[in-house]
Design a protein around this motif. Structure first.
Motif, mmCIF file in Angstrom:
data_model
loop_
_atom_site.group_PDB
_atom_site.id
_atom_site.type_symbol
_atom_site.label_atom_id
_atom_site.label_comp_id
_atom_site.label_asym_id
_atom_site.label_seq_id
_atom_site.Cartn_x
_atom_site.Cartn_y
_atom_site.Cartn_z
ATOM 1 N N PRO A 1 0.809 -1.231 0.000
ATOM 2 C CA PRO A 1 0.000 0.000 0.000
ATOM 3 C C PRO A 1 0.841 1.279 0.000
ATOM 4 C CG PRO A 1 -0.715 -1.509 1.740
ATOM 5 C CD PRO A 1 0.529 -2.100 1.149
ATOM 6 N N ALA A 2 1.951 1.269 0.708
ATOM 7 C CA ALA A 2 2.770 2.481 0.775
ATOM 8 C C ALA A 2 3.394 2.781 -0.582
ATOM 9 C CB ALA A 2 3.853 2.311 1.836
ATOM 10 N N LYS A 3 3.842 1.724 -1.262
ATOM 11 C CA LYS A 3 4.443 1.910 -2.576
ATOM 12 C C LYS A 3 3.385 2.376 -3.587
ATOM 13 C CE LYS A 3 8.529 -1.005 -2.814
ATOM 14 N NZ LYS A 3 8.980 -2.309 -3.253
ATOM 15 N N ARG A 4 2.204 1.759 -3.470
ATOM 16 C CA ARG A 4 1.114 2.147 -4.383
ATOM 17 C C ARG A 4 0.801 3.637 -4.201
ATOM 18 N NH1 ARG A 4 -4.255 -1.157 -4.009
ATOM 19 N NH2 ARG A 4 -3.137 -2.627 -5.277
ATOM 20 N N LYS A 5 0.778 4.070 -2.949
ATOM 21 C CA LYS A 5 0.501 5.473 -2.652
ATOM 22 C C LYS A 5 1.554 6.376 -3.311
ATOM 23 C CE LYS A 5 -0.482 8.395 1.330
ATOM 24 N NZ LYS A 5 -0.542 8.429 2.786
ATOM 25 N N MET A 6 2.798 5.906 -3.200
ATOM 26 C CA MET A 6 3.884 6.691 -3.802
ATOM 27 C C MET A 6 3.735 6.785 -5.323
ATOM 28 S SD MET A 6 7.234 5.603 -1.652
ATOM 29 C CE MET A 6 8.406 6.010 -2.931
ATOM 30 N N ILE A 7 3.300 5.676 -5.917
ATOM 31 C CA ILE A 7 3.130 5.681 -7.377
ATOM 32 C C ILE A 7 2.031 6.671 -7.772
ATOM 33 C CG2 ILE A 7 2.390 4.317 -9.394
ATOM 34 C CD1 ILE A 7 3.628 1.832 -8.081
ATOM 35 N N VAL A 8 0.876 6.547 -7.097
ATOM 36 C CA VAL A 8 -0.291 7.330 -7.524
ATOM 37 C C VAL A 8 -0.173 8.812 -7.140
ATOM 38 C CG1 VAL A 8 -2.808 7.532 -7.289
ATOM 39 C CG2 VAL A 8 -1.775 5.287 -7.550
#
Ligand code: SF4
Ligand code: SF4
Lengths: 287, 279
Positions: free
Chosen positions: B233-240
């Motif tokens: 989730p943290a990486k996804r947040k960074m991507i988006v």
């Protein structure tokens, strides 16, 4: 001529010179009476008194003749921007020339599908046409279906009178309805359109926007949201990839990027309307 | 009285197009795949009018290629505006069905109408080694837009002699086996020249897109896929919420830097160089 009449003449002349085919004026109170809460001109601009509506952006006959269903929609979206541009310039003109607040009607939607201001309602109140069975659009006797944009202003102006005798149904549509309980537009799109005509006037009218949208606005912003949701819910990684990199999703993204066939119809019901067809006959376009 | 061909071209140039040419729709029909012919778009099509123009010379002084693409892209948009007004102009003045075909691709990479082909057939240039872009003999690379009409017009027809390779490029190729454009981008471009003519030419569109159109619609699709596949989730947040995704979304909403190339292969071309230089 009174000062008010001179101002109105100037406003209409400015709109005409900038490409408006027809221009009308409505009082804010007359629109406020019919528009639902949150969609009234007085809620968009404090102290608003008048709404000036410009109409134009008629689709080229060539676009109508294209067998590719999305081409008229694309051309229409380009034309819509042209009409908004006229409204934008007119708002600027009113502020500079008459020192009254003026804004052009916002294009943003409130919620998924509700325009902030219903330009079609404004056009009716400004005497530019009446509701048609075809997609609930405003029909003008001379120009057929046009795109409309409005300018909301605090300037008090005298309103034009709404048209009393409805343009739709046209006499040949009444005849057709009496014979076969349908009209050219109803016949071409019985899923989205329903209506009842009695004594030559529309008694009931229904435009199913939801069916319409899923049929003709397949690359709209809502279509993008739908595909995205489906792709995110897809458990199979390969299928997910296919959905997100596939042609359909690509088309919706491109459609957003290029303002391309976003919210326009396939125009099939407008194409067959005799009033619309007559509006092109003056043009004598040859195939 | 001026003939309609001249009158239409004069109108387009009066609207700010730099060049205008006319191609026969049936000639283009013969060379195009089904679904991509002028007559597929407008069944009564007889002629295709092509207009072209240059980006501002100042574009070439912008050090950041992302900004180059955006500024150049806006010049393209201006041409589209002229082309769709031209359809109105022809319908109202001459009474022939006309339309401005959507310039965008159908699906991923397939333009509805091959505008380069139309420009070639309207005598506005010939294919070049630089990404097969059309090279005009006087102005070099141009942007193009078209209007299709049922009006029968005398076609200008393709140029007799190819513009590319320029004489200085032929000499350079003979010496070192490359040309200014291929030298600027050996990854996307390759080709061979013999007796002063292009013998083979290769343009790797997919590679060009990943290098130069990094905030284009397909780039955004890739990032959405990346975010959808990301389980952390943290990486996804960074991507988006990160810079790259933000730039792609902004590029989409402001129609900036969508399909423009980095233009590095365009920059060193000797043809039309004088129009890219100002005080
Ligand atoms: S075809 Fe036109 S005039 Fe006839 S019913 Fe439909 S919208 Fe009305
Ligand atoms: S640099 Fe030379 S070889 Fe390359 S496009 Fe220009 S003329 Fe052709």
């Amino acid at each position: 001529m009174s000062n008010l009449a001179v101002a109105e003449k100037k406003i209409k002349e400015f709109a005409r010179k900038n490409g408006s085919l027809i221009t009308g004026i409505a009082s804010v109170s007359s629109i406020d009476e019919e528009a639902p809460k949150g969609h009234r001109p007085s809620e968009v601009l404090e102290g608003a008194k008048s709404v000036i509506v410009v109409g134009g952006g008629k689709i080229n006959l060539g676009a109508y003749k294209s067998p590719m269903a999305y081409i008229p929609g694309y051309i229409s979206s380009v034309k819509v921007s042209g009409v908004h541009r006229i409204a934008f310039k007119l708002a600027d003109f009113i502020e500079k020339e008459f020192d009254h607040y003026a804004i052009f009607s916002p294009q943003a939607l409130s919620g998924a599908n509700q325009p902030v201001i219903d330009d079609q309602l404004c056009a009716i109140k400004a005497g530019l046409g009446t509701r048609a069975i075809a997609a609930y659009r405003v029909l003008n006797k001379t120009h057929g279906f046009l795109n409309y944009a409005s300018v909301i202003t605090t300037m008090p102006l005298e309103s034009d009178t709404p048209i009393k005798k409805p343009v739709c149904p046209a006499p040949e549509c009444v005849e057709m309805y009496e014979e076969s309980q349908t009209t050219p537009c109803l016949q071409v799109c019985p899923q989205c359109l329903k209506a009842e005509i009695k004594d030559g006037t529309i008694k009931k009218i229904k435009f199913n926007r939801m069916i319409h949208e899923s049929r003709s606005q397949t690359t709209s912003t809502s279509a993008f949201q739908k595909i995205l949701l489906e792709a995110l819910n897809e458990p199979d990684p390969e299928k997910k990839k296919m959905m997100l990199l596939g042609d359909f999703f690509s088309r919706t993204i491109r459609s957003m990027a290029y303002n391309y066939n976003l919210s326009n119809t396939t125009i099939e019901c407008l194409r067959v309307c005799p009033v619309e067809q007559r509006s092109y006959s003056k043009q004598k376009a040859r195939g | 009285m001026r003939n309609p061909e001249d009158a239409i071209k004069k109108w387009a140039i009066g609207q700010n197009a730099l060049v205008a040419g006319i191609a026969s729709a049936s000639d283009i029909d013969q060379l195009q795949a089904e679904g991509h012919r002028p007559s597929d778009i407008l069944p009564s099509a007889k002629s295709v009018i092509v207009i072209g123009s240059l980006p501002f010379a100042g574009t070439w002084r912008i050090p950041d290629y992302k900004v180059v693409g955006e500024v150049a892209f806006q010049c393209n948009e201006e041409l589209y505006r002229i082309a769709y007004h031209m359809a109105d102009y022809i319908e109202s003045k001459y009474g022939y069905e006309s339309l401005f075909p959507p310039p965008d691709s159908i699906g991923n990479w397939s333009p509805l109408l091959d505008i380069k082909r139309c420009a070639e057939m309207a005598g506005l240039g010939s294919r070049s080694l630089a990404g097969e872009m059309i090279l005009h003999p006087e102005y070099g690379f141009l942007y193009f837009a078209v209007t299709i009409t049922s009006m029968p017009l005398v076609s200008d027809g393709p140029l007799k002699d190819p513009v590319c390779p320029a004489p200085s490029c032929v000499r350079l190729f003979e010496k070192i086996g490359t040309t200014p454009c291929m030298n600027a981008c050996p990854d996307c471009l390759s080709g061979t020249i013999k007796d002063g003519r292009i013998v083979s030419s290769r343009y790797d569109r997919n590679r060009c897109a990943t290098r130069a159109q990094s905030t284009s619609p397909p780039a955004l699709q890739r990032q959405i896929l990346g975010a959808a596949e990301e389980t952390n989730p943290a990486k996804r947040k960074m991507i988006v919420l990160g810079d790259y995704f933000s730039r792609s979304v902004k590029s989409l909403s402001y129609r900036s830097h969508l399909d423009a190339t980095c233009m590095e292969c365009w920059r060193p071309c000797p043809v039309g160089m004088k129009y890219r230089v100002k005080k």
